[in-house]
Enzyme design. Structure first.
Site, PDB file in Angstrom:
ATOM      1  N   GLU A   1      -3.371   7.620  -4.106  1.00  0.00           N
ATOM      2  CA  GLU A   1      -3.407   6.379  -3.330  1.00  0.00           C
ATOM      3  C   GLU A   1      -3.294   5.196  -4.284  1.00  0.00           C
ATOM      4  O   GLU A   1      -4.121   5.053  -5.186  1.00  0.00           O
ATOM      5  CB  GLU A   1      -4.701   6.286  -2.528  1.00  0.00           C
TER       6      GLU A   1
ATOM      7  N   TYR B   1       0.859  -1.192   0.000  1.00  0.00           N
ATOM      8  CA  TYR B   1       0.000   0.000   0.000  1.00  0.00           C
ATOM      9  C   TYR B   1       0.887   1.232   0.000  1.00  0.00           C
ATOM     10  O   TYR B   1       1.893   1.292   0.705  1.00  0.00           O
ATOM     11  CB  TYR B   1      -0.905   0.023   1.235  1.00  0.00           C
TER      12      TYR B   1
END
Length: 397
Positions: free
Chosen positions: A206, A118
């Protein structure tokens, strides 16, 4: 302004970030053509069909599917396009899918295992600096990781005077447990990602997941990108990416008439001049036992036309049970605002079916109260903040 995955990936690729390649399709035939083209360009035998909506968790809602042949590409694209996709980030009605991204399969076999990470770039408002947030737990809800295993989330703050330094990119790669070619690839990826964020006037990048492939390439498999609305005047190509179908129609209409409006879930409509006063008014409504139905800043020119437009926008929300107008007359005189409220109310006839509380403070506030009180309309006037709160509580009960 939120972007679709494929649009975010276009921006990433323009800054040298390696991405999972794909082609947008708006019907099943286009999806098959896109799959054939991808096979020619990338050699991929399988394809991933991904719904393009402004919401996370698409896979959980059935919006991401793997197709192992062209027949499956056609069938899956046909079933996803036109569906109402319901995810943890949509309403109960979901969002209609107008297009899909046909992407290459990047989970191919090779010399090493694939790994998902992530990574996001955003502003740390506490320190006033950009930061890179990253974790070894890619592909999962980052909120869940933060709650259950917070030690697996790392942050790297960037000094605005120097920008991202090489040792910081290396530290990120090291904390992700990489070595060899994958380590070098991650360092390049991080540097390019931060450059993309910084030079595109974004408020969020993101990437979940960032994938280490079986041959040690690092790439963005997904991309959630938000561009700062205030910078769109100098980012015209990005402004053209706006998909109004994905946005709240009331907010779109308000923007077109020059009103700063954000739709909320409450029962008291707000009409205020100035963002700070608007936030305080929302607190006032909650203290009075209500819930704000919107944020609406009418700006400094609260004349009859502008007030009427604001009324019409607020009343499009069926949950609104009352409207609180809270104006500070500094530049604009309160008596002019009061007259604007009266004129707008009369122009709208029977369209206004909820009680209205008007609190005007500042230049000519007492005269403004007289205009409201003598109008003969179902409008409650107030001068003090607490008085307005009491009237909100009264009309709601």
């Amino acid at each position: 302004m939120n972007l679709h995955e494929y649009q975010g990936k276009e921006i990433l690729a323009s800054f040298g970030v390696r991405i999972q390649r794909g082609i947008v399709a708006r019907n099943a035939k286009q999806a098959v053509d896109a799959a054939k083209q991808l096979t020619q360009e990338t050699g991929t035998a399988w394809h991933v069909i991904k719904a393009q909506v402004h919401a996370g968790g698409r896979g959980k809602g059935g919006g991401v599917k793997l197709a192992k042949n062209l027949k499956e590409v056609e069938e899956l694209a046909g079933s996803i396009i036109g569906m109402n996709l319901i995810t943890p980030q949509t309403s109960a009605e979901g969002k209609k899918v107008h297009q899909v991204l046909v992407a290459e399969d990047v989970y191919y076999p090779g010399d090493s295992e694939t790994n998902e990470f992530y990574m996001s770039v955003l502003l740390n408002r506490a320190s006033g600096r950009n930061m890179i947030m990253y974790s070894t737990e890619g592909g999962m809800d980052i909120e869940e990781v933060a709650e259950k295993t917070p030690h697996l989330i790392f942050t790297e703050e960037i000094n605005p005077a120097t920008g991202l330094l090489p040792f910081q990119a290396r530290r990120i790669a090291f904390n992700l447990g990489l070595s060899g070619a994958a380590f070098k690839e991650m360092v390049k990826f991080v540097s390019a990602l931060y450059k993309a964020y910084d030079q595109s006037d974004a408020s969020l990048f993101e990437i979940n997941p960032v994938l280490k492939t079986s041959d040690d390439k690092i790439m963005a498999v997904d991309a959630k990108v938000t561009i700062d609305d205030n910078a769109l005047y100098r980012r015209k190509p990005y402004a053209e990416m706006r998909d109004l179908r994905e946005e709240n129609p009331i907010e779109v209409e308000a923007r077109e008439v020059g009103l700063n409006y954000v739709d909320l879930d409450g029962n008291v409509g707000c009409m205020v001049n100035g963002a700070g006063l608007a936030m305080a008014t929302m607190d006032l409504i909650k203290m009075a036992g209500g819930e704000p139905a919107n944020f609406l800043d009418v700006g400094g020119t609260a004349d009859a036309k502008r007030v009427e437009e604001a009324f019409r926008i607020i009343l499009k929300d069926p949950n609104v049970k009352a409207i609180l107008i809270n104006i500070f007359g500094g530049i604009v005189r309160c008596d002019r605002v009061a007259q604007g409220v009266v004129d707008a109310y009369k122009n709208m006839g029977d369209a206004i079916k909820v009680p209205i509380i008007v609190r005007l403070q500042g230049t000519n506030a007492e005269l403004a109260k007289e205009i409201i009180d003598n109008s003969g309309l179902a409008v409650h006037s107030a001068v003090q903040f607490q008085e307005a709160a009491d009237k909100v509580k009264e009309v709601l009960s």
